[in-house]
Write a protein that holds these residues in place. Structure first.
Motif, PDB file in Angstrom:
ATOM      1  N   THR A  66      39.985  15.553  59.985  1.00 43.17           N
ATOM      2  CA  THR A  66      39.745  15.063  58.611  1.00 43.17           C
ATOM      3  C   THR A  66      40.017  16.183  57.601  1.00 43.17           C
ATOM      4  OG1 THR A  66      37.421  15.766  58.459  1.00 43.17           O
ATOM      5  CG2 THR A  66      37.830  13.585  59.419  1.00 43.17           C
ATOM      6  N   ASN A  71      38.884  21.638  55.073  1.00 45.60           N
ATOM      7  CA  ASN A  71      38.361  22.474  53.988  1.00 45.60           C
ATOM      8  C   ASN A  71      37.221  23.361  54.475  1.00 45.60           C
ATOM      9  OD1 ASN A  71      40.138  21.494  52.071  1.00 45.60           O
ATOM     10  ND2 ASN A  71      38.745  19.897  51.346  1.00 45.60           N
ATOM     11  N   HIS A  92      36.823  18.153  45.464  1.00 42.90           N
ATOM     12  CA  HIS A  92      36.348  17.385  46.619  1.00 42.90           C
ATOM     13  C   HIS A  92      35.328  18.198  47.403  1.00 42.90           C
ATOM     14  CE1 HIS A  92      36.640  14.866  50.279  1.00 42.90           C
ATOM     15  NE2 HIS A  92      37.080  13.939  49.469  1.00 42.90           N
ATOM     16  N   GLU A  97      31.870  16.188  50.025  1.00 40.45           N
ATOM     17  CA  GLU A  97      31.840  16.635  51.416  1.00 40.45           C
ATOM     18  C   GLU A  97      30.425  16.946  51.907  1.00 40.45           C
ATOM     19  OE1 GLU A  97      35.023  19.529  51.977  1.00 40.45           O
ATOM     20  OE2 GLU A  97      36.471  18.100  51.167  1.00 40.45           O
ATOM     21  N   THR A 148      42.712  22.504  44.223  1.00 45.14           N
ATOM     22  CA  THR A 148      43.173  21.269  44.864  1.00 45.14           C
ATOM     23  C   THR A 148      44.539  20.912  44.309  1.00 45.14           C
ATOM     24  OG1 THR A 148      40.862  20.597  44.896  1.00 45.14           O
ATOM     25  CG2 THR A 148      42.487  18.926  45.458  1.00 45.14           C
ATOM     26  N   GLU A 152      42.127  16.281  42.032  1.00 38.13           N
ATOM     27  CA  GLU A 152      41.326  15.063  42.197  1.00 38.13           C
ATOM     28  C   GLU A 152      41.613  14.036  41.113  1.00 38.13           C
ATOM     29  OE1 GLU A 152      40.277  18.103  42.729  1.00 38.13           O
ATOM     30  OE2 GLU A 152      39.405  18.044  44.729  1.00 38.13           O
ATOM     31  N   ASP A 179      43.232  23.183  48.749  1.00 33.03           N
ATOM     32  CA  ASP A 179      42.960  21.876  49.354  1.00 33.03           C
ATOM     33  C   ASP A 179      44.197  21.018  49.092  1.00 33.03           C
ATOM     34  OD1 ASP A 179      42.305  19.277  49.939  1.00 33.03           O
ATOM     35  OD2 ASP A 179      40.376  19.278  48.905  1.00 33.03           O
ATOM     36  N   ALA A 181      45.115  18.038  50.405  1.00 35.06           N
ATOM     37  CA  ALA A 181      45.035  16.678  50.962  1.00 35.06           C
ATOM     38  C   ALA A 181      46.256  15.869  50.512  1.00 35.06           C
ATOM     39  CB  ALA A 181      43.748  15.988  50.524  1.00 35.06           C
ATOM     40  N   LYS A 212      46.628  10.889  54.501  1.00 33.79           N
ATOM     41  CA  LYS A 212      46.803  10.028  53.328  1.00 33.79           C
ATOM     42  C   LYS A 212      48.251   9.625  53.120  1.00 33.79           C
ATOM     43  CE  LYS A 212      43.018  12.105  50.721  1.00 33.79           C
ATOM     44  NZ  LYS A 212      42.082  11.003  50.848  1.00 33.79           N
TER      45      LYS A 212
HETATM   46  C1  LIG Z   1      41.366  16.172  47.456  1.00 36.59           C
HETATM   47  C2  LIG Z   1      40.775  15.756  48.776  1.00 36.59           C
HETATM   48  N1  LIG Z   1      40.433  16.707  49.651  1.00 36.59           N
HETATM   49  C3  LIG Z   1      39.912  16.402  50.842  1.00 36.59           C
HETATM   50  C4  LIG Z   1      39.709  15.094  51.218  1.00 36.59           C
HETATM   51  C5  LIG Z   1      38.973  14.866  52.536  1.00 36.59           C
HETATM   52  O1  LIG Z   1      39.496  14.009  53.379  1.00 36.59           O
HETATM   53  P1  LIG Z   1      38.599  13.245  54.495  1.00 36.59           P
HETATM   54  O2  LIG Z   1      38.110  12.008  53.848  1.00 36.59           O
HETATM   55  O3  LIG Z   1      39.636  13.014  55.554  1.00 36.59           O
HETATM   56  O4  LIG Z   1      37.528  14.140  54.961  1.00 36.59           O
HETATM   57  C6  LIG Z   1      40.061  14.055  50.342  1.00 36.59           C
HETATM   58  C7  LIG Z   1      39.847  12.635  50.697  1.00 36.59           C
HETATM   59  O5  LIG Z   1      39.672  11.770  49.885  1.00 36.59           O
HETATM   60  C8  LIG Z   1      40.601  14.405  49.074  1.00 36.59           C
HETATM   61  O6  LIG Z   1      40.930  13.466  48.174  1.00 36.59           O
END
Ligand SMILES: Cc1ncc(COP(=O)(O)O)c(C=O)c1O
Length: 355
Positions: A66, A71, A92, A97, A148, A152, A179, A181, A212
């Motif tokens: 995940t 992270n 995030h 988290e 990030t 976000e 980050d 993602a 994603k």
């Molecule tokens: C910017 C960001 N970082 C990390 C994650 C974490 O992903 P996960 O839901 O797989 O833990 C997400 C998920 O929505 C995210 O949008």
């Protein structure tokens, strides 16, 4: 959240989608025969080589399940328990988290920073990171900055902005975490070399997202030019967090196929293109306002409750409307690797019909 039925057209997130056929095929192909477990297999080796080629440098890549664990372990690799991690207040790692970063680092604290469009600035980072003397044992030790990319709120740090943050990190002795993602969406939109957006700009460790953008469940922790100490630390943290999968080849197969033949960028480009189409379509409608510049695959907007209800009524999946006041609320629409023109047209049509 209610247990909804699957919707053929869903804009709630880029993780509501299915899996790209090329990823499914790679998992099936990896199913033949038996190989060593725990990453001691040729597919894992090949996958790591691909990362090194794409990032044009030596890397250590640890697949995980995940984005949150990517992270948590990335931060724990570079941050001591008495350290402080600088990040945007909407990050995030801060809001989504369940204090995982604090847990995995063994107690490091997040230092939250405001900033327009979901971004922190190099100047604000310098001010925050220098407010205590480094040698004073009483204070949190300024240790790491985490940004990030894409943010976000669907915006992007330009390469120069990442470089400026990297320069402050270097001056102030901070490690630099990204980050990612939605890293693919950022690279696809900026059209830059992955290396320019990361280690050449000072990034030490990247949470490289893949779930994603078409994978089943995999992200890579990418350590750039790691010292033996950092590499060893990550090895142990990864095992200890239960992420050293015995059937690692199925995780590596996903990352390998994701990077093969430019899949990751082609899929992200589609998601970004659809988000732009959506933003253009919504931008032309009265009483819909875009909350942030649309630079990746996410569109944040404010729209009337009636328009939102029309979307739901049309069977289009979304997350709930939030922050509603005087009949107007906020919602996020996210485009994905497999979003089609017709899906976006239907969404715009549903909103337009109610306005
Ligand atoms: C910017 C960001 N970082 C990390 C994650 C974490 O992903 P996960 O839901 O797989 O833990 C997400 C998920 O929505 C995210 O949008």
């Amino acid at each position: 959240m209610s247990k909804e039925k699957p919707s053929p057209t869903h804009f709630g997130s880029d993780n509501v989608t299915g899996i790209a056929p090329a990823i499914m095929d790679a998992i099936v192909a990896a199913n033949a025969g038996g190989v060593h477990g725990y990453g001691e297999d040729s597919l894992t080796e090949a996958m790591e080589k691909r990362f090194a080629e794409i990032f044009e440098t030596e890397v250590k890549v640890m697949p995980v399940g995940t984005g949150s664990i990517a992270n948590g372990l990335s931060l724990a690799t570079v941050t001591p328990p008495w350290g402080e991690v600088f990040c945007h207040e909407g990050a995030h790692i801060n809001v989504d988290e369940a204090n995982g970063p604090e847990f995995f680092t063994g107690g490091a604290k997040l230092h939250l920073m405001p900033g327009e469009n979901g971004k922190i600035t190099a100047e604000a980072l310098r001010a925050a990171a220098t407010r205590y003397p480094r040698a004073d044992v009483h204070n949190p030790l300024a240790s790491t900055v985490s940004i990030t990319q894409a943010t976000e709120v669907g915006t992007l740090y330009a390469v120069d902005e990442v470089r400026a943050i990297g320069a402050v990190a270097k001056d102030e002795g901070l490690a630099f975490h990204m980050d990612g993602a939605r890293f693919a969406n950022a690279v696809a939109a900026l059209g830059c070399a992955p290396a320019d957006l990361t280690w050449r700009a000072g990034v030490d460790v990247l949470s490289f997202g893949a779930t994603k953008n078409g994978c089943l469940a995999v992200e890579g922790i990418v350590l750039f030019n790691p010292s033996p100490e950092r590499a060893d630390r990550l090895n142990h943290l990864h095992k200890r967090a239960g992420q050293l999968y015995s059937k690692m080849r199925f995780f590596s197969a996903q990352l390998d196929a994701y990077l093969d033949d430019g899949n990751w960028l082609a899929w992200a480009k589609n998601a970004n293109r659809q988000a732009k189409r959506l933003a253009d379509g919504l931008g032309g409608l009265n009483s819909v306002t875009l909350a942030y510049p649309v630079e990746g695959n996410e569109v944040f907007c404010r729209l009337p409750r009636a328009a939102y209800d029309a979307v739901v009524g049309a069977g289009i999946g979304t997350y709930p409307l939030y922050g509603e006041k005087d009949g107007v609320g906020s919602v996020r629409f996210v485009c994905a690797f497999n979003t089609e023109d017709a899906h976006v047209d239907d969404l715009i049509g549903a909103i337009a019909s109610a306005i």
